[in-house]
Design an enzyme around this catalytic site. Structure first.
Site, PDB file in Angstrom:
ATOM      1  CD1 TRP A  86      50.118  70.221  55.487  1.00 48.36           C
ATOM      2  CD2 TRP A  86      49.161  69.842  53.138  1.00 48.36           C
ATOM      3  NE1 TRP A  86      49.029  69.709  55.588  1.00 48.36           N
ATOM      4  CE2 TRP A  86      48.264  69.486  54.408  1.00 48.36           C
ATOM      5  CE3 TRP A  86      48.367  69.876  52.138  1.00 48.36           C
ATOM      6  CZ2 TRP A  86      46.962  68.889  54.622  1.00 48.36           C
ATOM      7  CZ3 TRP A  86      47.173  69.306  51.931  1.00 48.36           C
ATOM      8  CH2 TRP A  86      46.422  68.834  53.161  1.00 48.36           C
ATOM      9  CG  MET A  87      47.488  76.052  56.112  1.00 50.44           C
ATOM     10  SD  MET A  87      47.366  77.756  55.644  1.00 50.44           S
ATOM     11  CE  MET A  87      46.258  77.804  54.794  1.00 50.44           C
ATOM     12  CG  ASP A 110      43.740  71.382  61.660  1.00 44.01           C
ATOM     13  OD1 ASP A 110      43.433  70.925  60.330  1.00 44.01           O
ATOM     14  OD2 ASP A 110      43.684  70.666  62.626  1.00 44.01           O
ATOM     15  CD  GLN A 169      48.853  70.907  62.724  1.00 44.37           C
ATOM     16  OE1 GLN A 169      48.831  69.768  62.348  1.00 44.37           O
ATOM     17  NE2 GLN A 169      49.601  71.539  63.490  1.00 44.37           N
ATOM     18  CD1 TRP A 208      48.583  66.800  57.159  1.00 46.16           C
ATOM     19  CD2 TRP A 208      49.641  64.847  57.572  1.00 46.16           C
ATOM     20  NE1 TRP A 208      48.671  66.458  58.750  1.00 46.16           N
ATOM     21  CE2 TRP A 208      49.455  65.158  58.741  1.00 46.16           C
ATOM     22  CE3 TRP A 208      50.290  63.554  57.483  1.00 46.16           C
ATOM     23  CZ2 TRP A 208      49.355  64.645  59.987  1.00 46.16           C
ATOM     24  CZ3 TRP A 208      50.588  62.910  58.520  1.00 46.16           C
ATOM     25  CH2 TRP A 208      50.207  63.232  59.671  1.00 46.16           C
ATOM     26  CG  PHE A 262      48.924  66.412  65.420  1.00 50.93           C
ATOM     27  CD1 PHE A 262      50.370  66.364  64.333  1.00 50.93           C
ATOM     28  CD2 PHE A 262      48.370  65.391  65.261  1.00 50.93           C
ATOM     29  CE1 PHE A 262      50.386  65.403  63.502  1.00 50.93           C
ATOM     30  CE2 PHE A 262      48.487  64.121  64.413  1.00 50.93           C
ATOM     31  CZ  PHE A 262      49.503  64.067  63.308  1.00 50.93           C
ATOM     32  CG  ASP A 277      42.928  68.583  67.534  1.00 53.29           C
ATOM     33  OD1 ASP A 277      44.509  68.269  67.091  1.00 53.29           O
ATOM     34  OD2 ASP A 277      42.316  67.837  66.642  1.00 53.29           O
ATOM     35  CD  GLU A 290      40.586  65.282  63.142  1.00 54.14           C
ATOM     36  OE1 GLU A 290      41.601  64.491  63.200  1.00 54.14           O
ATOM     37  OE2 GLU A 290      40.492  65.701  62.140  1.00 54.14           O
TER      38      GLU A 290
HETATM   39  C1  FRU Z   1      42.625  68.176  61.836  1.00 49.30           C
HETATM   40  C2  FRU Z   1      43.566  67.365  62.377  1.00 49.30           C
HETATM   41  C3  FRU Z   1      43.917  67.355  63.752  1.00 49.30           C
HETATM   42  C4  FRU Z   1      45.370  67.133  63.883  1.00 49.30           C
HETATM   43  C5  FRU Z   1      45.861  67.888  62.725  1.00 49.30           C
HETATM   44  C6  FRU Z   1      47.070  67.200  62.303  1.00 49.30           C
HETATM   45  O1  FRU Z   1      42.594  68.433  60.465  1.00 49.30           O
HETATM   46  O2  FRU Z   1      43.392  66.075  61.919  1.00 49.30           O
HETATM   47  O3  FRU Z   1      42.902  66.566  64.618  1.00 49.30           O
HETATM   48  O4  FRU Z   1      45.840  67.599  65.073  1.00 49.30           O
HETATM   49  O5  FRU Z   1      44.895  67.788  61.719  1.00 49.30           O
HETATM   50  O6  FRU Z   1      47.686  67.800  61.192  1.00 49.30           O
END
Ligand code: FRU
Length: 540
Positions: free
Chosen positions: A65-66, A68, A84, A92, A126, A197, A249
């Site tokens: 999984w990937m 942001d 991510q 996720w 995150f 973020d 975000e």
């Molecule tokens: C955006 C988000 C960010 C958070 C991350 C967690 O897609 O929700 O706000 O840091 O993904 O994986």
């Protein structure tokens, strides 16, 4: 999906681990729990990069999984991308920062996980940014290499299952190969469970670091300043403003020269929203204004009180821009996550899930009196072009006209089309067309829009609203519209009129669906020109 809390998502991920899923007739790898020994299993995993739906010129991790993109930074001649990542599964969970590097923004080398999930303090890593600390303001440097500092959100889970978020640092003094978490983490806390973020830039004029960070449920971002990246002073809030139908975000603040004039700098504040975006679910909006060192002041005369979307498709989220691009290059470059939280965990790909968009350059341009951010595919992508086929001045009478006879078909390609819609109601291209499947990219004369219609694009039973059409406003110049289209094994990106608007969508067509068909409805259109290049894979 993201109206659920992260604790709920973790729970769902856990449930997901217990029942293995099937996608494309394959059994997904069983998702595992945290296991330190498996963090870098991706480097040995057997993958071919020819799996069904595997993007050929878009970045994907080898497995798992990937989401942001994170910490985009240019350092000593190479582009670094972190993102991510779940080291243990295809959904996720166990958020960590993965690392990839590129010499040319096109070909990527997968590296070991850079900042793994912290099991001891149940700390998920995150999203956030990264910068090069040239003057060693942080003191993390040891005099050998210039440090790279990652600013990320620590998403902590307490014993009772409740969660909280704060901003943290990790630094690398070996050019990004390895990162050490700062022992004084977190460096910025705030009494709100949703605070994330952090994206940091160097404010040249004020000679200080500035962080922009989101308060998602308050539809706000906050600005903080620091001399050393460790001690942060609150500057101001921005928001609620623009679209507030979902949480905010992944903010990014950067300057752009208006119409290329270095003496006319404006500031762009990009903030993502989920759900409630223009195409449903997650999406991308921005504000244009001024940064005075303390506050971002939106210019209402530019927006006219309207929401400005960076992308009109379903699949462009969490985009951030590269830091430290050399001055002699001077571009502002960004990349976004090509997925949507509406269905992100369910798209039918294995053994990886999600892709990043192609890298795009950002420009600020006056278009018919309106100032807008325009986006263009980076020129570096042209190295992938295979043999060119061109067509000029072709009447598109009502009906379908396959281009297979011209040698124009395929699964991964780039097309630039100049189209005169004439007296047609809609005209354009049926892409990735095959047995009952097609993705339409066309111009709608009645509405004055360019659209991507994926209603019959292929596999879509993983989400009830996946089959949909998305429209972006599009003007005709001298009666013509220009479409710059990138099609990959599971996506389509359309840049309208040199990037005045963009539509980014995932599609999951059968590998056999390769036809490209010109069509017109309700009248006759004219194809002024069409340029077609098959695109080579970045993985071989
Ligand atoms: C955006 C988000 C960010 C958070 C991350 C967690 O897609 O929700 O706000 O840091 O993904 O994986």
């Amino acid at each position: 999906m993201k109206t659920l809390t992260y604790a709920t998502i973790s729970f769902l991920t856990f449930i997901g681990m217990m029942f293995s899923n099937t996608a494309c007739g394959q059994t997904e790898q069983p998702e595992t729990a945290f296991d330190e020994a498996l963090i870098d299993q991706h480097l040995e995993a057997e993958v071919t990069f020819t799996e069904r739906y595997r993007p050929q010129f878009h970045y994907t991790p080898r497995i798992n999984w990937m989401n942001d993109p994170n910490g985009l930074v240019y350092y000593e001649g190479r582009y670094h991308m972190f993102h991510q990542y779940n080291p243990f599964g295809n959904r996720w969970g166990y958020m960590s920062w993965y690392h990839a590097v590129s010499d040319d923004l096109v070909h990527w080398e997968h590296k070991p996980v850079a900042i793994p999930y912290g099991k001891e303090e149940e700390e998920a890593i995150f999203s956030g940014g990264a910068i090069v600390d040239h003057n060693n303001t942080s003191g993390f440097g040891d005099g050998s290499r210039v440090p790279i500092i990652a600013t990320y959100t620590s998403h902590y889970t307490r014993e009772d299952g409740s969660t909280w978020q704060a901003q943290s640092l990790a630094y690398s003094i070996d050019g990004g190969e390895t990162f050490t978490k700062y022992e004084g983490n977190p460096v910025l806390e705030f009494n709100d469970p949703d605070f994330r973020d952090p994206n940091v830039m160097w404010d040249i004029q004020r000679e200080q670091w500035v962080m922009v960070v989101a308060l998602p449920r308050q539809y706000k971002v906050q600005f903080y300043a620091s001399d050393n990246l460790i001690d942060w002073e609150f500057l101001s809030d921005f928001g609620p403003a623009g679209a507030t139908g979902g949480i905010w975000e992944c903010p990014d603040l950067f300057p752009l020269a208006l119409d290329g004039d270095p003496n006319n700098i404006k500031w762009v504040l990009h903030v993502d929203i989920n759900p409630g975006a223009i195409a449903g679910g997650s999406g991308s909006q921005y504000f244009i204004g001024d940064w005075n060192g303390t506050e971002f002041i939106p210019d209402e005369s530019i927006s006219g009180g309207e929401i400005i979307w960076a992308d009109y498709g379903t699949d462009y989220y969490a985009a951030i821009s590269w830091n430290n691009i050399p001055e002699d290059d001077g571009r502002r470059l960004w990349i976004g996550w090509m997925n949507n939280w509406n269905y992100a965990n369910d798209i039918p790909t294995y053994p990886w899930r999600s892709a990043q968009s192609i890298p795009r350059s950002l420009h600020l341009e006056t278009i018919e009196g309106n100032i807008r951010v325009t986006q263009r595919p980076v020129e570096e992508l042209q190295v992938l072009r295979d043999t060119h086929v061109g067509i000029q001045n072709l009447e598109i009478s009502e009906g379908d006209h396959s281009l297979a006879g011209e040698g124009i078909s395929g699964k991964a390609y780039e097309i630039i089309v100049e189209l005169e819609p004439g007296d047609s109601e809609t005209a354009g291209l049926r892409l990735r067309a095959g047995d009952g499947e097609e993705t339409l990219v066309g111009y709608d004369t009645v509405n004055g829009t360019v659209f991507v219609d994926r209603t019959h694009s292929g596999e879509d039973d993983f989400h009830e609203n996946f089959g949909q059409r998305n429209d972006a406003p599009a003007r005709l110049a001298d009666g013509k519209v220009k479409l710059h289209i990138f099609v990959d094994w599971s996506s389509v990106e359309v840049f309208v009129n040199d990037g005045e608007n963009v539509i980014t969508n995932r599609i999951f067509p059968a590998p056999e669906s390769q036809d490209i068909i010109l069509y017109s409805e309700g009248g006759t259109a004219n194809l002024v020109s069409l340029d077609f290049w098959p695109l080579k894979s970045i993985w071989n």
